[in-house]
Motif scaffolding. Sequence first.
Motif, short mmCIF file in Angstrom:
data_model
loop_
_atom_site.label_atom_id
_atom_site.label_comp_id
_atom_site.label_asym_id
_atom_site.label_seq_id
_atom_site.Cartn_x
_atom_site.Cartn_y
_atom_site.Cartn_z
N MET A 64 0.84 -1.19 0.00
CA MET A 64 0.00 0.00 0.00
C MET A 64 0.87 1.24 0.00
N HIS A 65 0.37 2.29 -0.67
CA HIS A 65 1.03 3.59 -0.65
C HIS A 65 -0.07 4.65 -0.62
N ASP A 66 0.24 5.83 -0.07
CA ASP A 66 -0.78 6.88 0.07
C ASP A 66 -1.46 7.17 -1.26
N TYR A 67 -0.69 7.59 -2.26
CA TYR A 67 -1.24 7.84 -3.60
C TYR A 67 -0.12 7.70 -4.62
N LEU A 68 -0.44 7.13 -5.75
CA LEU A 68 0.53 6.89 -6.82
C LEU A 68 0.18 7.79 -8.00
N LEU A 69 0.61 9.03 -7.92
CA LEU A 69 0.27 10.04 -8.94
C LEU A 69 1.48 10.50 -9.73
N VAL A 70 2.66 10.43 -9.12
CA VAL A 70 3.92 10.80 -9.77
C VAL A 70 4.98 9.81 -9.30
N MET A 71 6.21 9.97 -9.80
CA MET A 71 7.31 9.12 -9.34
C MET A 71 8.39 10.01 -8.74
N ARG A 72 8.28 10.21 -7.43
CA ARG A 72 9.32 10.92 -6.70
C ARG A 72 9.94 9.93 -5.71
N GLY A 73 10.63 10.47 -4.71
CA GLY A 73 11.37 9.60 -3.80
C GLY A 73 10.53 8.54 -3.11
N ALA A 74 9.41 8.95 -2.52
CA ALA A 74 8.58 7.98 -1.79
C ALA A 74 8.00 6.94 -2.73
N GLU A 75 7.61 7.37 -3.93
CA GLU A 75 7.04 6.42 -4.91
C GLU A 75 8.10 5.45 -5.42
N ARG A 76 9.33 5.92 -5.57
CA ARG A 76 10.40 5.02 -6.00
C ARG A 76 10.72 4.00 -4.91
N THR A 77 10.66 4.46 -3.67
CA THR A 77 10.84 3.52 -2.56
C THR A 77 9.73 2.47 -2.57
N PHE A 78 8.51 2.93 -2.79
CA PHE A 78 7.40 1.98 -2.85
C PHE A 78 7.55 1.02 -4.01
N ALA A 79 8.05 1.49 -5.15
CA ALA A 79 8.25 0.60 -6.30
C ALA A 79 9.22 -0.52 -5.95
N ALA A 80 10.26 -0.20 -5.19
CA ALA A 80 11.20 -1.25 -4.76
C ALA A 80 10.53 -2.22 -3.81
N MET A 81 9.64 -1.71 -2.96
CA MET A 81 8.88 -2.59 -2.08
C MET A 81 7.98 -3.51 -2.89
N ALA A 82 7.28 -2.93 -3.87
CA ALA A 82 6.36 -3.73 -4.68
C ALA A 82 7.11 -4.79 -5.47
#
Length: 354
Positions: free
Chosen positions: A1-19
Amino acid sequence: MHDYLLVMRGAERTFAAMADAWPDAPIVTLLYDEEGSEGRFAGRSVSTSFLQRLGPRQHNFRALLPAFQTATRRLDLSGFDCVLSSSAAFVHGVRPPAGARHVCYCHSPFRYAWHERERALTEVPAPARPLLSLLLRRHRRFDRRAAQAVDTYVANGRITQERIKRFWGRDSEIVHPPVDVDRFQIGEPGEHVLFVGELVRHKRPELAIEAAAAAGRPIKVVGAGPELERLRARYGNGAEFVGRVGDDRLAALYAGAAALVVPNVEEFGIATVEAQAAGRPVIAVDAGGAREIVIPGRTGVLVPNGDADALARAIREDLTRFDPADIRAQAQRFARPVFQARLREIVEATCGGG
């Protein structure tokens, strides 16, 4: 889970590695924009909240702030026995089914409700401030309840770990965010410095621009956000505003810069590691995540927080004195496989199994 996936910044890239560490696991998020997130999650099972039908995008999703808590609580997690959330605001407050375990990777407690409340209030018109103040107080109550229900917290750095303890009374383990080190290569640096980040006030892009001007160096500003037009109007003659760029262009921008300038306190600072992966030194304030990444005199320079003159002096220095190969070697500490292996250990210890 992630708050919102609207762009690819630092938190989203971290989440991508998690996924990627759990490639068969479904993804749940409040809001999803496949194009805005550069197709990074295309082909995955992505479920969203009821707010998705409103079609929000990065430029306007903040208007939905009053509804995010309700949307979070209504996310359907039935049938799951282990939940891994990536949260900087809301999704640590999800309600897993009875008996399920919840591991939260926390990028930061929601900054505007906790450590940057006054800044948040100054960013809205005066008539809206009482309502926003009420919403932020409500979010604090939401956070405190949510924090007691999470089984294991993982913090992205020491400053976040301290805030989790201070605000919520919870202990956490630190696992630094990952960087795709191999995406970056050492290049031939120019005279200009670089700022990389979302153009919002707490990132303090103005300080980087003004310090570069005082140092007599050009600066390229990478990123977009609500402050872009104001900054462009004020500093357009002295700074080059590149906008939001793709991965290849960003890697080239790092490699071609004399240094990255980080003028604000970051919980961690993925851009700091990315610049070092390209062999470039980092000039950052001596606080937050920079202390965990930058080795003064070896991979960059740390300056007192809020000291614009010290920042300008550091930018003015001979930045060719740093060894690019040594800088890049230090960035390997934050490589993606290191992050994934440690996170998997924590999830398996909490949830059991694979």
